[in-house]
Enzyme design. Structure first.
Site, PDB file in Angstrom:
ATOM      1  N   LYS A   1      15.852  92.798  18.280  1.00  0.00           N
ATOM      2  CA  LYS A   1      15.552  91.389  18.056  1.00  0.00           C
ATOM      3  C   LYS A   1      14.616  91.283  16.861  1.00  0.00           C
ATOM      4  O   LYS A   1      13.671  92.069  16.734  1.00  0.00           O
ATOM      5  CB  LYS A   1      14.904  90.810  19.310  1.00  0.00           C
ATOM      6  CG  LYS A   1      14.590  89.323  19.278  1.00  0.00           C
ATOM      7  CD  LYS A   1      14.009  88.889  20.628  1.00  0.00           C
ATOM      8  CE  LYS A   1      13.747  87.398  20.704  1.00  0.00           C
ATOM      9  NZ  LYS A   1      13.256  86.994  22.042  1.00  0.00           N
TER      10      LYS A   1
ATOM     11  N   SER B   1      13.764  85.046  28.301  1.00  0.00           N
ATOM     12  CA  SER B   1      14.526  85.230  27.066  1.00  0.00           C
ATOM     13  C   SER B   1      15.346  86.504  27.000  1.00  0.00           C
ATOM     14  O   SER B   1      16.111  86.692  26.050  1.00  0.00           O
ATOM     15  CB  SER B   1      13.587  85.166  25.853  1.00  0.00           C
ATOM     16  OG  SER B   1      13.178  83.842  25.619  1.00  0.00           O
TER      17      SER B   1
ATOM     18  N   SER C   1      15.786  83.488  24.146  1.00  0.00           N
ATOM     19  CA  SER C   1      15.746  83.550  22.698  1.00  0.00           C
ATOM     20  C   SER C   1      16.308  84.837  22.124  1.00  0.00           C
ATOM     21  O   SER C   1      16.510  84.956  20.921  1.00  0.00           O
ATOM     22  CB  SER C   1      14.309  83.381  22.219  1.00  0.00           C
ATOM     23  OG  SER C   1      13.479  84.436  22.689  1.00  0.00           O
TER      24      SER C   1
END
Length: 422
Positions: free
Chosen positions: A30, A131, A107
């Site tokens: 990420k 997330s 996310s």
């Protein structure tokens, strides 16, 4: 590598295959994990404009590399990790590999989608309010949020220091276990990390006879039929494997969710106060508005949220006197369509962004380890089979119990990842 799903913000060239226990595998990070020589975007225009290049890898990136796993690239996310959709106004929307007209969740949507699409074996994500578990559920992969403080956050761009967790995605519990073992252990770079020794995951020959509580009350409300069906499917599967199933109640879950909203808005906004005052138009509008609201909240709300956290954590500890695992839906529904502002649950239209993490938030808030496992069901109609996950929750530091339970469910064909294979 072609990226029609808009999964990556940066793709890295193939390099030599390194040695180690994960040799021959690949991972994505990420884009809030530092990668040496690159700007850590954290989904933002501001970080890109500032152009600050990371001097060294985040600890978890370095540990996966040291284990022989090749870094394929950095993945798209909601700006500053504040969202559940990965619909990013700067870098575009990450599409769900099972249906490109739908979101991947967030996310950590890019990371979940990378694994679901078979582009990498493992992905790093972060989980503040859900997330990891939300995109794992919507993309149909395994997503582990460990105990708060279990894994190092050194070199991870912060969102809410009191709630941020680092974690992992994989297509199988065996791969998840291998990756988790590779990144465990104390880190002098992270003084806030819990100083736990490495506790390797071992798989029992047979499913242990666990006492499993199916969470009702708050966790039984607001879920679509596919979420209820997935929960029942996994609970029945565990019963068939020899576990005892009984109802359970975490009475403060709703209050924990409300307190998590307040803590997230206030602590998240404080980190970006200067930029919010001097360059507000450089933020993703959906993120900017919530952060500005956080700046306006009175300080006593944060103190109240911390009191709620202690109370609900005590309630959960009491539950684990009677149960070894707890179950709930991971998300209230399968993946919404891109651009969809609301979803209909129990006859009511509710906002997508505020509600996809409703069942995950209370668990992150009290720091317990949890995993989203993909139920082998289809939803969304015969023409659009969509995955959905079930959340399994364990006492603090019992990640190995979660991964072992996921392994037995996977082996029995009760849970599993569908779609492309690496």
């Amino acid at each position: 590598m072609i990226d029609p799903l808009n999964i990556f913000t940066t793709l890295l060239p193939d390099g030599p295959t390194p040695d180690g226990p994960l040799a021959g595998t690949s991972f994505a990070a990420k884009d809030l994990f530092d990668v040496a020589g690159h700007v850590t975007l954290a989904g933002s225009k501001i970080n890109a404009d500032d152009g600050k290049v990371a001097a060294q890898d985040a600890t978890l990136v370095a540990r996966l590399k040291a284990a022989g796993c090749r870094l394929a690239g950095m993945t798209n996310m909601d700006e500053y990790a504040y969202g559940f959709a990965t619909e990013n106004s700067h870098y575009g929307t990450t599409r769900n590999p099972h249906d490109p007209s739908r979101i991947a969740g967030g996310s950590s949507g890019g990371s979940a989608a990378a694994v679901a699409a078979g582009l990498v074996d493992i992905a790093l994500g972060s989980d503040t309010n859900g997330s990891i578990r939300v995109p794992a559920s919507l993309c149909g992969v395994y997503g582990l949020k460990p105990t708060f403080g279990r894994l190092s956050r050194a070199g991870v761009y912060p969102f809410v220091h009191s709630l941020d967790h680092a974690g992992l995605f994989a297509r199988t519990p065996a791969m998840l276990a291998a990756a988790y073992d590779a990144v465990q252990g104390p880190d002098p770079r992270d003084p806030a990390q819990g100083q736990r020794p490495i506790e390797p995951v071992t798989f029992a020959p047979d499913m242990p006879p666990l006492r499993v509580g199916v969470l009702g009350g708050f966790f039984a409300q607001g879920a679509a039929p596919e979420a209820h069906a997935a929960l029942a499917h996994v609970a029945d599967g565990l019963a068939g494997l020899g576990c005892t199933i009984a109802p359970a109640l975490l009475t403060g879950a709703s209050q924990a969710r409300s307190a998590a909203f307040c803590m997230t808005a206030m602590e998240g906004a404080s980190l970006h106060r200067t930029d919010l005052m001097t360059r507000p138009m450089d933020f993703d509008p959906a993120v900017r508005d919530r952060m500005l609201a956080g700046l306006l909240m009175p300080a006593d709300l944060l103190l109240a949220a911390r009191r709620v956290r202690r109370i609900v954590a005590d309630q959960a500890r009491a539950l684990f006197a009677d149960f070894d695992l707890l179950l709930s839906p991971a998300t209230p529904c399968s993946a919404p369509r891109i651009g969809e502002a609301t979803i209909e649950i129990e006859g009511k239209a509710v906002p997508v962004r505020a509600n996809l993490g409703m069942f995950c938030q209370p668990i992150s808030f009290i720091g317990l380890p949890a995993i989203s496992v993909p139920a082998l069901l289809v939803s969304g109609g015969a023409d659009t089979p969509l995955p959905i996950g079930v959340q399994m929750i364990a006492p603090a530091w019992a990640e190995a119990r979660l991964i072992d339970a996921a392994h037995h469910l996977h082996r029995a064909g009760i849970t599993g990842t569908t779609g492309p294979t690496p």
